[in-house]
Write an enzyme that holds these catalytic residues in place. Structure first.
Site, PDB file in Angstrom:
ATOM      1  N   SER A   1       0.773  -1.248  -0.048  1.00  0.00           N
ATOM      2  CA  SER A   1       0.048   0.055   0.037  1.00  0.00           C
ATOM      3  C   SER A   1       0.803   1.237   0.161  1.00  0.00           C
ATOM      4  O   SER A   1       0.434   2.368  -0.336  1.00  0.00           O
ATOM      5  CB  SER A   1      -0.947   0.066   1.189  1.00  0.00           C
ATOM      6  OG  SER A   1      -0.394  -0.466   2.301  1.00  0.00           O
TER       7      SER A   1
ATOM      8  N   GLU B   1      -6.132  -0.521  -8.166  1.00  0.00           N
ATOM      9  CA  GLU B   1      -5.221   0.386  -8.601  1.00  0.00           C
ATOM     10  C   GLU B   1      -4.075  -0.261  -8.859  1.00  0.00           C
ATOM     11  O   GLU B   1      -3.302  -1.027  -8.407  1.00  0.00           O
ATOM     12  CB  GLU B   1      -4.990   1.194  -7.362  1.00  0.00           C
ATOM     13  CG  GLU B   1      -4.158   2.678  -7.525  1.00  0.00           C
ATOM     14  CD  GLU B   1      -3.908   3.419  -6.382  1.00  0.00           C
ATOM     15  OE1 GLU B   1      -3.718   4.603  -6.528  1.00  0.00           O
ATOM     16  OE2 GLU B   1      -3.817   2.803  -5.196  1.00  0.00           O
TER      17      GLU B   1
ATOM     18  N   ASN C   1      -4.214   6.351  -1.635  1.00  0.00           N
ATOM     19  CA  ASN C   1      -3.733   6.736  -0.354  1.00  0.00           C
ATOM     20  C   ASN C   1      -2.937   8.042  -0.230  1.00  0.00           C
ATOM     21  O   ASN C   1      -2.638   8.575   0.916  1.00  0.00           O
ATOM     22  CB  ASN C   1      -2.805   5.533  -0.108  1.00  0.00           C
ATOM     23  CG  ASN C   1      -3.216   4.276   0.465  1.00  0.00           C
ATOM     24  OD1 ASN C   1      -4.552   4.250   0.728  1.00  0.00           O
ATOM     25  ND2 ASN C   1      -2.554   3.362   0.515  1.00  0.00           N
TER      26      ASN C   1
ATOM     27  N   HIS D   1      -2.849  -2.811  -6.409  1.00  0.00           N
ATOM     28  CA  HIS D   1      -3.150  -2.521  -5.092  1.00  0.00           C
ATOM     29  C   HIS D   1      -4.722  -2.625  -4.910  1.00  0.00           C
ATOM     30  O   HIS D   1      -5.709  -2.048  -5.364  1.00  0.00           O
ATOM     31  CB  HIS D   1      -2.883  -0.972  -4.755  1.00  0.00           C
ATOM     32  CG  HIS D   1      -3.052  -0.533  -3.528  1.00  0.00           C
ATOM     33  ND1 HIS D   1      -3.403   0.755  -3.513  1.00  0.00           N
ATOM     34  CD2 HIS D   1      -3.245  -1.101  -2.487  1.00  0.00           C
ATOM     35  CE1 HIS D   1      -3.659   1.145  -2.132  1.00  0.00           C
ATOM     36  NE2 HIS D   1      -3.555  -0.106  -1.435  1.00  0.00           N
TER      37      HIS D   1
END
Ligand code: NAI
Length: 716
Positions: A430, A463, A501, A451
């Site tokens: 991540s 992702e 993120n 991801h």
């Protein structure tokens, strides 16, 4: 080219709906005209005594209206007229001299279900692909072709409101239970049984549109008496307002349309058309339709541009790490038929991973999404190992081991020694840049990031992260496989935090800084819920795990400096060893089952201001958190991390829950106006030490008066 074809078998007309050039059937203007012409034939050809309406598509009946046509409406009057045309067409269907049987196999959605409701009899196949729904509220509108009138009469008020207000899918068996369809059959006999029923309806041995609802005395009592109905409507309004926090007007409008119909059908139609027109013109509907088109476009996107590219089938998947994410990824892979080898360090962990797969599949069985036999078949696809046995013929490996670069390097080296040369190695990290992981690889052109978000079987986004070295066909293969797993896929460039993120980081930090500054934890969360996010940022931190959140902070500071410095409160809470929900203690307290309780007031001891809390306006909370996120999203576009505003919107809505009715960060900026957003950021920047400095691209756009998405035109 026509969408409808007609054959007649011994007096029964078989109408086959097969929209040219598309995988699903849609009601476009042209199709509606064809239907009206066909009704003329059915009415006048006296050799025809009954009819069957079926689909020429595989596993799909009718997907609904052609949503592209919605974009041509510029006034409420135009949308209202479209609704009235729908009424006229389906009334004509309902009143045809010959009875029409709807033979439903596959998805029967929106206008498709409204049409089926106007038929004299409905048969559905008992098949997992057969689902019925009125999903219009998800586009900020509601059923406008008589659905709010016919559905309550067919299934009763409560079941109808449940479908109309949530848009949820109803499976075949449930549809039969609530009386939405009259009969269930095996797909192999659908056509034959439908013809038979049309004949029975024609010769009068079977009643037209018989009430198929099971007798439920309590529900009928409520439906049949005005006082009972008033109670149901009041409760529906209250529950809707509670759920939508007043952000979505369409469900409320739908309740009004349903209520009007109980007085008389004509009045119901008038209200349905009028309110439909009104809803179709809301900004909310425009944004939701924008998201619909963006995700539809992503389904057709190879992820690597328009030039032809070949992709490789993924027949066997290797998963490294049978923990929370590894088991989740393995689950969705077996669910769609991929063979999976799951590897962890010891037998106990492998066993736990396999048990986690079984748990999700069992839930699917209990919800009747799959049969027990299908569960057994899917379980057989998953095998576990503590060495790399079974990895010799995998096509793709996804690693989900601990978030530690040394461990990642070790497993990349080990797995590359056993996998075939064509196999792709993907990391589910991540936070660690993929290029750093690929540094341990012998063939970095076959390495990328995949991801997934947790829980993997529920979160819709994937992702995919590419490095400058990743080969085009490797990216395209990962994108194609991600779609096969049912995910909406965006391709992003490699940088700390990637896209999702990265934009989450300043937003969560800002929530913490508000608490630093004296805001109450629940006040921050409530303001963000009111803005339309599904969970507040501090609750989200508890959910993600404070240990995990704590680890990403330094990575962002290293990459982007002070701007992404975590709040004092968060740093201290992390240092205190609280884990969030999984440790039953975070910003909130949790009971033994993980159920959230109230705010843990002892957290305030970690804040610079101590226990004393100050009132902070909801708008201040919303502006600070949301603008820091959208500003970061613009930076990501400027830096080329996301390919387009479209991808950036979808990533935020599907990965974080950015309020869908606001369309995503870029559509939000367009709605507010870049100049206004810059102004607000500058004002905040003057108060808060430079962390709100507007992104250069945003300033340029504000100056030129530009938008991220062209206005009015097709929203792509
Ligand atoms: P976890 O701790 O539940 O699972 C990691 C598993 O890897 C453990 O079962 C561990 O025994 C195993 N493992 C460690 N070294 C190994 C080795 N050498 N060979 C094979 N297995 C090994 O962690 P989680 O949460 O599943 O995270 C895994 C990865 O996914 C991390 O990179 C994390 O950043 C990422 N991720 C986590 C998300 C989350 O919400 N937990 C979301 C998205 C990504």
């Amino acid at each position: 080219m026509s969408a409808l074809s007609l054959t007649v078998e011994n007096g029964i007309a078989i109408i086959t709906f097969d929209f040219p050039g598309e995988s699903v059937n849609k009601f476009s203007q042209a199709v509606k005209e064809e239907f009206l012409a066909l009704f003329g034939t059915l009415e006048h050809d006296q050799t025809i005594v009954g009819a069957v309406l079926m689909s020429g598509k595989k596993d799909s009946f009718i997907a609904g209206a052609d949503i592209e046509e919605f974009l041509t409406w510029t006034t409420a009057a135009q949308a209202e007229k479209a609704s009235r045309d729908g009424h006229a067409m389906l009334d004509a269907l309902e009143r045809l001299r010959v009875p029409v049987v709807a033979a439903i196999h596959g998805a029967c959605m929106g206008g498709g279900l409204e049409a089926a409701l106007a038929c004299a009899y409905r048969i559905a196949t008992e098949h997992p692909k057969t689902v019925l729904a009125l999903p219009e509220v998800q586009l900020g509108i509601f059923p406008g072709a008589g659905g709010t009138q016919r559905l309550p009469q067919t299934v009763g008020l409560q079941a109808a409101l449940d479908m109309i207000l949530t848009g949820k899918n109803v499976r075949a068996r449930k549809a039969a239970q609530i009386g939405l369809v009259h009969e269930l059959v095996h797909p192999a006999v659908l056509r034959r049984v439908a013809i038979q029923r049309a004949r029975e309806l024609a010769d009068g041995t079977r009643e037209r549109n018989p009430q198929a609802r099971k007798h439920d005395a309590k529900a009928l009592l409520l439906d049949d008496n005005p006082v009972g109905r008033a109670i149901v409507f009041r409760q529906a309004r209250e529950q809707t307002l509670k759920k939508t926090r007043g952000n979505y007007p369409a469900p409320l409008a739908a309740i009004e349309a349903v209520a009007a119909g109980y007085q008389d059908r004509e009045r119901g139609y008038r209200e349905e058309a009028r309110l439909f027109g009104e809803m179709a013109m809301t900004a909310i509907s425009r944004e939701l339709i924008g998201i619909f088109f963006a995700s539809t476009a992503l389904k057709k996107d190879s992820g690597v541009g328009d030039a032809p590219v070949s992709t490789m089938p993924v027949r066997k998947l290797g998963v490294l790490g049978a923990g929370f994410m590894g088991a989740g990824i393995a689950t969705i892979a077996v669910q769609q038929g991929t063979m999976v080898r799951l590897k962890d360090a010891d037998v106990g962990r492998v066993g736990k991973g396999l048990a986690a797969i079984r748990e999700v599949l069992r839930e699917s069985v209990s919800k009747r999404r799959i049969t027990r036999q299908q569960m057994d078949d899917q379980l057989l696809l998953a095998g576990g190992t503590v060495d790399y046995s079974g990895f010799g013929n995998v096509d793709l490996v996804i690693e989900a081991v601990f978030e530690d670069l040394h461990v990642k390097h070790q497993v990349v080296r080990e797995v590359e020694a056993v996998i075939p040369p064509h196999a792709i190695v993907a990391s589910n990290t991540s936070t660690i840049p993929i290029a750093r992981i690929a540094a341990a690889s012998q063939r970095p052109e076959r390495v990328l990031g995949m991801h997934f978000f947790s829980p993997v079987h529920k979160m819709p986004l994937l992702e995919i992260i590419v490095t400058p070295q990743t080969a085009r066909e490797v990216t395209a293969t990962a994108v194609a496989y991600g779609k096969q797993l049912g995910k909406t896929v965006i391709v992003v460039q490699d940088a700390p935090g990637f896209y999702v993120n990265r934009i989450l980081s300043p937003y969560l930090n800002e929530a913490g800084r508000l608490v630093d500054g004296g805001a109450a934890i629940d006040a921050v969360d409530t303001a963000i819920l009111d803005f339309g996010f599904p969970v507040g940022p501090l609750t989200l931190l508890d959910e993600v795990g404070l240990d995990i959140a704590g680890k990403s902070g330094p990575i962002f500071v290293e990459a982007f400096g002070e701007r992404l410095m975590p709040s004092t409160t968060l740093r201290k809470v992390v240092e205190s060893g609280r884990l969030g929900r999984k440790g039953r203690k975070g910003f909130y307290l949790y009971d033994e089952d993980g159920k959230k309780g109230g705010v843990d007031d002892s957290i305030y001891a970690f804040t610079p201001g101590g226990a004393q809390r100050v009132a902070v306006e909801a708008e201040e909370v919303q502006q600070r958190c949301v603008l820091s996120m959208v500003n970061e999203a613009v930076r990501c576009l400027e830096e080329g991390i996301v390919r387009s505003a479209r991808d950036g919107d979808i990533g935020a809505v599907f990965g974080i829950g950015f309020p869908p009715f606001r369309g995503g960060p870029f559509r939000y900026i367009d709605a507010v106006g870049a100049a206004r957003v810059v102004e607000r950021l500058e004002e905040l920047n003057s108060r808060f030490s430079g962390r709100f400095a507007p992104a250069d691209l945003l300033v340029r756009m504000a100056r030129k008066g530009e938008r991220f998405h062209p206005s009015g035109a097709r929203p792509l």
